[in-house]
Design a protein around this motif. Structure first.
Motif, PDB file in Angstrom:
ATOM      1  N   GLU A  18      -4.710   8.085   1.919  1.00  0.00           N
ATOM      2  CA  GLU A  18      -3.924   7.460   0.630  1.00  0.00           C
ATOM      3  C   GLU A  18      -4.377   6.051   0.538  1.00  0.00           C
ATOM      4  O   GLU A  18      -4.386   5.573  -0.553  1.00  0.00           O
ATOM      5  CB  GLU A  18      -2.228   7.575   0.719  1.00  0.00           C
ATOM      6  CG  GLU A  18      -1.811   8.953   0.478  1.00  0.00           C
ATOM      7  CD  GLU A  18      -0.147   8.904   0.686  1.00  0.00           C
ATOM      8  OE1 GLU A  18      -0.157   8.371   1.594  1.00  0.00           O
ATOM      9  OE2 GLU A  18       0.451   9.624  -0.068  1.00  0.00           O
ATOM     10  N   ILE A  19      -4.569   5.343   1.727  1.00  0.00           N
ATOM     11  CA  ILE A  19      -5.167   3.983   1.872  1.00  0.00           C
ATOM     12  C   ILE A  19      -6.562   3.855   1.102  1.00  0.00           C
ATOM     13  O   ILE A  19      -6.716   3.131   0.265  1.00  0.00           O
ATOM     14  CB  ILE A  19      -5.201   3.371   3.113  1.00  0.00           C
ATOM     15  CG1 ILE A  19      -3.521   3.390   3.803  1.00  0.00           C
ATOM     16  CG2 ILE A  19      -5.594   2.100   3.256  1.00  0.00           C
ATOM     17  CD1 ILE A  19      -3.414   3.199   5.149  1.00  0.00           C
ATOM     18  N   MET A  20      -7.277   4.738   1.423  1.00  0.00           N
ATOM     19  CA  MET A  20      -8.588   4.891   0.925  1.00  0.00           C
ATOM     20  C   MET A  20      -8.472   5.100  -0.623  1.00  0.00           C
ATOM     21  O   MET A  20      -9.091   4.440  -1.251  1.00  0.00           O
ATOM     22  CB  MET A  20      -9.487   5.974   1.600  1.00  0.00           C
ATOM     23  CG  MET A  20     -10.961   5.963   1.107  1.00  0.00           C
ATOM     24  SD  MET A  20     -11.214   6.961  -0.507  1.00  0.00           S
ATOM     25  CE  MET A  20     -10.991   8.786   0.406  1.00  0.00           C
ATOM     26  N   LEU A  21      -7.768   5.967  -1.071  1.00  0.00           N
ATOM     27  CA  LEU A  21      -7.792   6.341  -2.524  1.00  0.00           C
ATOM     28  C   LEU A  21      -7.175   5.071  -3.386  1.00  0.00           C
ATOM     29  O   LEU A  21      -7.585   4.604  -4.275  1.00  0.00           O
ATOM     30  CB  LEU A  21      -6.923   7.443  -2.715  1.00  0.00           C
ATOM     31  CG  LEU A  21      -7.548   8.703  -2.412  1.00  0.00           C
ATOM     32  CD1 LEU A  21      -6.540  10.018  -2.682  1.00  0.00           C
ATOM     33  CD2 LEU A  21      -8.663   9.046  -2.953  1.00  0.00           C
ATOM     34  N   ARG A  22      -6.118   4.382  -2.702  1.00  0.00           N
ATOM     35  CA  ARG A  22      -5.415   3.298  -3.360  1.00  0.00           C
ATOM     36  C   ARG A  22      -6.783   2.162  -3.452  1.00  0.00           C
ATOM     37  O   ARG A  22      -6.773   1.443  -4.553  1.00  0.00           O
ATOM     38  CB  ARG A  22      -4.462   2.888  -2.561  1.00  0.00           C
ATOM     39  CG  ARG A  22      -3.067   3.594  -2.907  1.00  0.00           C
ATOM     40  CD  ARG A  22      -1.803   2.685  -2.526  1.00  0.00           C
ATOM     41  NE  ARG A  22      -1.749   2.528  -1.115  1.00  0.00           N
ATOM     42  CZ  ARG A  22      -1.438   3.255   0.030  1.00  0.00           C
ATOM     43  NH1 ARG A  22      -0.754   4.430  -0.581  1.00  0.00           N
ATOM     44  NH2 ARG A  22      -1.215   2.950   1.086  1.00  0.00           N
TER      45      ARG A  22
END
Length: 456
Positions: A18-22
């Motif tokens: 999720e951090i990477m996608l954001r």
């Protein structure tokens, strides 16, 4: 930005992704298992689904199936710590775009994801282009409400889904290629290619290579194998425009290819099967060409299984207002002009023209008018002199001329008369504006103002 669903039973894995996608600018929603993923998929649409393969309540392959059912265009990436050839093949067969093996680096996921998004964008772009083609070349793209055009529409509807070859006849500019495209894009072959060739624009010595391809070394300049248009059109439609221009010796090979549904490249030794529907067009009378020995009779019968005749515009004058308004919208949109309509006087002038160039000529007239017109409606002054001539002659006939029963657009007619006289004065004075002004008993300043008004 893509909308992405993450499915993994490990909270830490979901958090990292999720951090990477954001950071990549995407919107992400997460689900801790198969059942939660199915509920989420039923409640919203996702562009991409990233799912673990093994979870306590089921398999990532179940998520894959649910994702494709919810959105057939969704791209699914499978993450697994148990990658084998069998699981990879099963995932790809189920419609997965790719799979990633644990442990993985975030950069690896980012790389695969970017390729997946590019693939999704390309798929959406292709769909949009195809929809645009269907809209442009569907029945809506052929403008006409006359009895003659209604018969054309009925024939297209009846033959569009067959493999039957079609011969389109009619004068130049009557819209034969537009009808050919309408047949293709409304048929069961619309997902296949539409390939067009003007047989009269290519020398006979090169036409064989264009149609059937050639093998490397078959002639000077053949530095590699080349697929011909028959092969390129396989699964779709091949449009042979000006088919009467094909040399007689090449007609024999064309006939064989149509009969056998196979082609052989120039210099080749192998026959290649092709699945092609032929739509041919000509502005000549092929029956006369057959009698004169310029066109093979057997090929004529192969091409002319169903003939659709496109009537000239002079025989469907009731379609002129529809076509004129259609082209007006086309060119005002393309040029960003504020013109909204065509004045009654201009429309009467358009309806009075003979149009030897048919629809193509009418389109040219409207494009010219959109360029020249300065107001919100096309007036006779913006039409070519020979088109506006009837209105000008009526207005300039003298005090004894009768007012037409239907009335006339006085301002537009006077503008047309004024513009015609300005043009005549310039022609008589060989472009000398001072001399032209004297001929019209105008001051130079007034003459220059009037010329600027009409773009002269």
């Amino acid at each position: 930005m893509a909308r992405i669903l993450l499915v993994d039973d490990e909270p830490s894995m979901r958090e990292v992704l999720e951090i990477m996608l954001r950071r990549e600018g995407h919107e992400s929603v997460s689900a801790p298992g198969v059942e939660a993923a199915k509920q989420t998929l039923g409640a919203g649409t996702f562009d991409i689904v990233i799912t673990d393969l093994r979870m306590p309540d089921g398999s990532g392959l179940d998520v894959l199936g649910a994702a494709r059912q919810a959105n057939p265009d969704a791209i699914v990436l499978v993450i697994t710590a148990f990658a084998t050839a069998d699981t990879a093949i099963e995932a790809m067969k189920g419609g997965a775009y790719d799979y990633i093996t644990k442990p993985f680096k975030i950069e690896q996921v980012r790389h695969v994801l970017r390729h997946a998004i590019e693939a999704q964008s390309l798929k959406n772009e292709n769909r949009s282009l195809r929809q645009a083609l269907v809209g442009r070349y569907g029945f809506r793209g052929i403008v006409g409400a006359s009895p003659a055009m209604k018969r054309v529409f009925e024939l297209i509807e009846r033959i569009k889904d067959t493999r039957t070859n079609v011969l389109l006849t009619g004068e130049s500019g009557t819209g034969k290629e537009l009808v050919a495209r309408a047949i293709h894009y409304n048929s069961v072959r619309k997902e296949g290619p539409f390939v067009a060739i003007n047989c009269g624009a290519i020398p006979g010595t090169l036409l064989e290579s264009e149609l059937f391809g050639h093998a490397k070394g078959s002639f000077t300049g053949a530095v590699s194998d080349k697929a011909g248009l028959f092969e390129q059109a396989s699964g779709g439609t091949l449009f042979l425009d000006e088919v009467s221009e094909i040399p007689v010796d090449l007609q024999v090979k064309l006939l064989r290819s149509i009969q056998e549904r196979t082609i052989r490249a120039v210099g080749g030794t192998v026959d290649v099967e092709v699945d092609v529907r032929i739509v041919a067009a000509t502005n000549r009378n092929l029956a006369v060409e057959v009698e004169a020995g310029r066109f093979r009779q057997d090929l004529y019968y192969r091409l002319n299984v169903v003939e659709i005749h496109l009537p000239p515009l002079r025989e469907r004058k009731e379609d002129i207002p529809l076509l004129a308004l259609h082209f007006l919208q086309k060119y005002t949109t393309a040029m960003g002009r504020p013109i909204r309509t065509i004045s009654p006087a201009a429309m009467r002038a358009l309806e009075g023209r003979s149009y030897p160039g048919n629809i193509r000529e009418l389109e040219n007239v409207i494009e010219r008018a959109v360029v020249l017109e300065g107001g919100e409606a096309i007036t006779p002054a913006s039409l070519p002199p020979e088109t506006a001539e009837p209105a000008v002659e009526k207005a300039a006939a003298g005090p004894g001329s009768a007012l037409p029963e239907e009335g006339l657009d006085l301002e537009a007619t006077l503008d047309a008369v004024e513009k015609k006289l300005l043009v005549n004065a310039l022609e008589r004075s060989n472009g000398n504006k001072s001399e032209a002004a004297k001929l019209l008993k105008l001051s130079f300043r007034s003459f220059r103002y009037r010329c600027a008004k009409y773009g002269l």
